[in-house]
Structure formats: C-alpha cells, structure tokens
Design an enzyme around this catalytic site. Structure first.
Site, PDB file in Angstrom:
ATOM      1  N   ARG A 107      12.848 -46.176 -41.987  1.00 61.56           N
ATOM      2  CA  ARG A 107      12.821 -46.885 -43.370  1.00 61.56           C
ATOM      3  C   ARG A 107      12.884 -48.703 -43.678  1.00 61.56           C
ATOM      4  O   ARG A 107      12.777 -49.041 -42.959  1.00 61.56           O
ATOM      5  CB  ARG A 107      14.355 -47.494 -43.994  1.00 61.56           C
ATOM      6  CG  ARG A 107      15.361 -45.570 -44.016  1.00 61.56           C
ATOM      7  CD  ARG A 107      15.901 -45.679 -45.492  1.00 61.56           C
ATOM      8  NE  ARG A 107      17.366 -46.957 -44.850  1.00 61.56           N
ATOM      9  CZ  ARG A 107      18.457 -47.071 -45.199  1.00 61.56           C
ATOM     10  NH1 ARG A 107      18.723 -46.023 -46.800  1.00 61.56           N
ATOM     11  NH2 ARG A 107      19.109 -48.236 -45.386  1.00 61.56           N
ATOM     12  N   THR A 111      11.458 -51.411 -49.442  1.00 54.87           N
ATOM     13  CA  THR A 111      11.623 -49.885 -50.290  1.00 54.87           C
ATOM     14  C   THR A 111      12.644 -49.042 -50.149  1.00 54.87           C
ATOM     15  O   THR A 111      12.692 -48.032 -51.093  1.00 54.87           O
ATOM     16  CB  THR A 111       9.601 -49.587 -50.198  1.00 54.87           C
ATOM     17  OG1 THR A 111       9.751 -48.651 -48.868  1.00 54.87           O
ATOM     18  CG2 THR A 111       8.748 -50.194 -50.772  1.00 54.87           C
ATOM     19  N   ASP A 203      24.858 -49.111 -39.544  1.00 51.77           N
ATOM     20  CA  ASP A 203      23.009 -48.749 -38.775  1.00 51.77           C
ATOM     21  C   ASP A 203      23.697 -47.991 -37.857  1.00 51.77           C
ATOM     22  O   ASP A 203      23.519 -48.778 -36.609  1.00 51.77           O
ATOM     23  CB  ASP A 203      22.094 -50.037 -38.871  1.00 51.77           C
ATOM     24  CG  ASP A 203      20.610 -49.431 -38.536  1.00 51.77           C
ATOM     25  OD1 ASP A 203      19.656 -49.796 -39.538  1.00 51.77           O
ATOM     26  OD2 ASP A 203      20.280 -48.682 -37.477  1.00 51.77           O
ATOM     27  N   ASP A 206      21.495 -48.498 -35.086  1.00 51.12           N
ATOM     28  CA  ASP A 206      21.191 -49.547 -33.756  1.00 51.12           C
ATOM     29  C   ASP A 206      22.805 -50.039 -33.578  1.00 51.12           C
ATOM     30  O   ASP A 206      22.955 -50.126 -32.044  1.00 51.12           O
ATOM     31  CB  ASP A 206      21.544 -51.075 -35.278  1.00 51.12           C
ATOM     32  CG  ASP A 206      20.724 -52.120 -35.770  1.00 51.12           C
ATOM     33  OD1 ASP A 206      19.111 -51.329 -34.817  1.00 51.12           O
ATOM     34  OD2 ASP A 206      20.069 -52.542 -36.318  1.00 51.12           O
TER      35      ASP A 206
HETATM   36  O1  LIG Z   1      24.057 -46.460 -44.012  1.00 49.13           O
HETATM   37  C1  LIG Z   1      23.082 -46.411 -43.448  1.00 49.13           C
HETATM   38  C2  LIG Z   1      21.994 -45.419 -44.115  1.00 49.13           C
HETATM   39  C3  LIG Z   1      21.326 -45.207 -43.065  1.00 49.13           C
HETATM   40  N1  LIG Z   1      20.572 -45.697 -42.506  1.00 49.13           N
HETATM   41  C4  LIG Z   1      19.660 -44.898 -41.388  1.00 49.13           C
HETATM   42  O2  LIG Z   1      18.421 -45.196 -41.816  1.00 49.13           O
HETATM   43  C5  LIG Z   1      18.563 -44.020 -42.351  1.00 49.13           C
HETATM   44  C6  LIG Z   1      18.314 -42.632 -43.672  1.00 49.13           C
HETATM   45  O3  LIG Z   1      18.376 -43.521 -44.605  1.00 49.13           O
HETATM   46  P1  LIG Z   1      17.697 -42.944 -46.177  1.00 49.13           P
HETATM   47  O4  LIG Z   1      17.908 -43.140 -47.572  1.00 49.13           O
HETATM   48  O5  LIG Z   1      18.798 -40.779 -46.274  1.00 49.13           O
HETATM   49  O6  LIG Z   1      15.926 -42.189 -45.369  1.00 49.13           O
HETATM   50  C7  LIG Z   1      19.179 -43.010 -40.846  1.00 49.13           C
HETATM   51  O7  LIG Z   1      17.531 -42.677 -40.068  1.00 49.13           O
HETATM   52  C8  LIG Z   1      19.652 -43.900 -40.828  1.00 49.13           C
HETATM   53  O8  LIG Z   1      19.162 -44.195 -39.079  1.00 49.13           O
HETATM   54  C9  LIG Z   1      21.863 -45.923 -41.271  1.00 49.13           C
HETATM   55  O9  LIG Z   1      21.899 -46.111 -39.695  1.00 49.13           O
HETATM   56  N2  LIG Z   1      23.133 -46.098 -42.022  1.00 49.13           N
HETATM   57  O1  LIG Z   2      16.150 -45.081 -40.289  1.00 48.38           O
HETATM   58  P1  LIG Z   2      15.979 -46.825 -39.754  1.00 48.38           P
HETATM   59  O2  LIG Z   2      14.601 -47.483 -40.225  1.00 48.38           O
HETATM   60  O3  LIG Z   2      17.634 -46.918 -39.633  1.00 48.38           O
HETATM   61  O4  LIG Z   2      15.609 -46.507 -37.910  1.00 48.38           O
HETATM   62  P2  LIG Z   2      16.498 -46.463 -36.969  1.00 48.38           P
HETATM   63  O5  LIG Z   2      16.451 -44.749 -36.292  1.00 48.38           O
HETATM   64  O6  LIG Z   2      15.391 -46.477 -35.989  1.00 48.38           O
HETATM   65  O7  LIG Z   2      17.311 -47.936 -36.746  1.00 48.38           O
HETATM   66 MG   LIG Z   3      18.678 -47.834 -38.532  1.00 56.35          MG
END
Ligand SMILES: O=c1ccn([C@@H]2O[C@H](COP(=O)(O)O)[C@@H](O)[C@H]2O)c(=O)[nH]1
Ligand SMILES: O=P(O)(O)OP(=O)(O)O
Ligand SMILES: [Mg+2]
Length: 212
Positions: A107, A111, A203, A206
C-alpha cells in the site's frame, strides 16, 4: 456486521481465543507467525465446507462400504504478499495438494492505493477454485486489486479469506466483487486516518516478518 450469503464471520471459540493473542502487542514474531498459521488452518476447515463429495467403494476389514471423497475439485491458494504468506502453510496443512500463486502488492503510504510488484499464478488456474489470502482487509484496495488480477486468469471460483476485516473494506470488497465469498474471523470497529484497522493488530506483514 452479520453473516449473510456473501460474508461469513467465523466466531469459533478456538479462532477467537487465538485471535486475542494475535492482537496483543506483546506477542513476539515467532508466536505471531505460529498463531497466523494456526488460525489459517482453522479458517480453511470452514472455508472448504462446500467442497463437493462423491461416493467411492472402500474395502474395510469387514466388508465393502460406500464412502465419500472430495470430488476432484482442485484448489489454489493465492497469498497477497507479504502478509498473506503467513497463512499459506496453515492452509496447506489441510490441503497439501493445492497449488500456490503469489500476488505482490504494497500500500502506498500516502494514497493507501495498492501498488503491484509481483504476479505469478498457477498455469492451470482455469481448472481451480482459488482462495485469496490476506490477514487484513482494511480499505479493501489490496483485496479488490488482487481479485481483479486473479479473475483475468478465469479460475472456476474465488473466495477471499482474511483474519480481521474493517467494515469499510468489507463493504468495498463485497460491492466490487459480489460473486466472491468473504471469510473473516473478526469485523473490527473502523480504520484510523492512516488506513490501519482499529483495534486491529498493527501491520500484519511487519509482525510476521519482524520488520517493525
Ligand atoms: O491494520 C492494517 C491495515 C492494513 N494492513 C496491510 O495492508 C493491506 C490491506 O490494506 P487495504 O487498505 O485493504 O488495501 C494488507 O495487505 C495488510 O498487509 C495491515 O497489515 N494492517
Ligand atoms: O500491504 P502492506 O503495504 O502492509 O505490505 P506488506 O504486506 O508487505 O507489509
Ligand atoms: Mg504491511
């Protein structure tokens, strides 16, 4: 948020118990990874409940019996990198014959839009039922894009399996892909201003890979 024909909330006590430890900020990387995998196994059990069965004849030590086996449906798991990777081994515990495709999305921090960086799907995906995996459904952007990418390869069907969903993501995903069944273990309260789920677990990528 209630179960409906498209959205299935898995409130099994074992899943809910493990989810509490997953949310805990004091849970370390090793235990977090194990919990994601265990929850994925339990969710896989439910998400495969509708696999069709067929009758076969089996010789027991006593006699011939009519028994059931899965009717030749082939599965593919498609984790959204990175966080979805944490669910793959748990899914394969129950369906070791499944093929695994990968879609790399991150992500954009400003944005919140998903950015694609990798895409490798099984060549025979047209014959397969696909389960797309990501522990977190936040805005829904990543899941919607990943499913759009998978749909281009024309699989038999697609399900989406996440551990925690935000109401915003569930609404967006179910409207964008009404044909995709969505499975989650919890629907949380809301997103914060950075697109993170509250209360959530932080996350997921992470925490699985120790990159905080
Ligand atoms: O609390 C959170 C929110 C998101 N993530 C990471 O982001 C994407 C999903 O986000 P979208 O906004 O639905 O695209 C997901 O792949 C998670 O890796 C997160 O870890 N924790
Ligand atoms: O969706 P993100 O950006 O959190 O990516 P990742 O799953 O690599 O942490
Ligand atoms: Mg992530």
């Amino acid at each position: 948020m209630e179960n409906n024909e498209q959205i299935f909330i898995m409130n099994h006590p074992l899943i809910q118990h493990k989810l509490s430890f997953l949310r805990d900020k004091n849970t370390g990387t090793k235990e977090f990874r194990e919990l994601v995998s265990e929850i994925a196994t339990l969710m896989c059990y439910e998400a495969t409940r509708d696999l069709p069965l067929m009758d076969v004849q089996t010789e027991t030590p006593m006699c011939t019996a009519t028994t059931k086996v899965i009717a030749g449906r082939k599965l593919a798991f498609v984790p959204i990198l990175r966080a979805g990777l944490g669910m793959v081994d748990g899914m394969l515990q129950l369906v070791p014959s499944a093929k695994v495709g990968h879609i790399g999305l991150y992500r954009d921090h400003d944005t919140l839009q998903p950015v694609e960086y990798y895409n490798k799907l099984p060549s025979d995906i047209e014959e397969r039922d696909v389960i797309v995996l990501d522990p977190m459904l936040a805005t829904g952007g990543s899941a919607m894009d990943a499913i759009t990418i998978v749909k281009r390869s024309r699989p038999r069907s697609i399900k989406f399996l996440c551990i925690i969903a935000a109401p915003e993501g569930l609404k967006a995903l179910s409207e964008a892909h009404p044909d995709v069944h969505i499975y989650c273990a919890a629907v949380d309260e809301k997103l914060n201003e950075h697109g993170y789920i509250l209360p959530g677990l932080g996350d997921a990528g992470d925490r699985i890979f120790g990159t905080m």
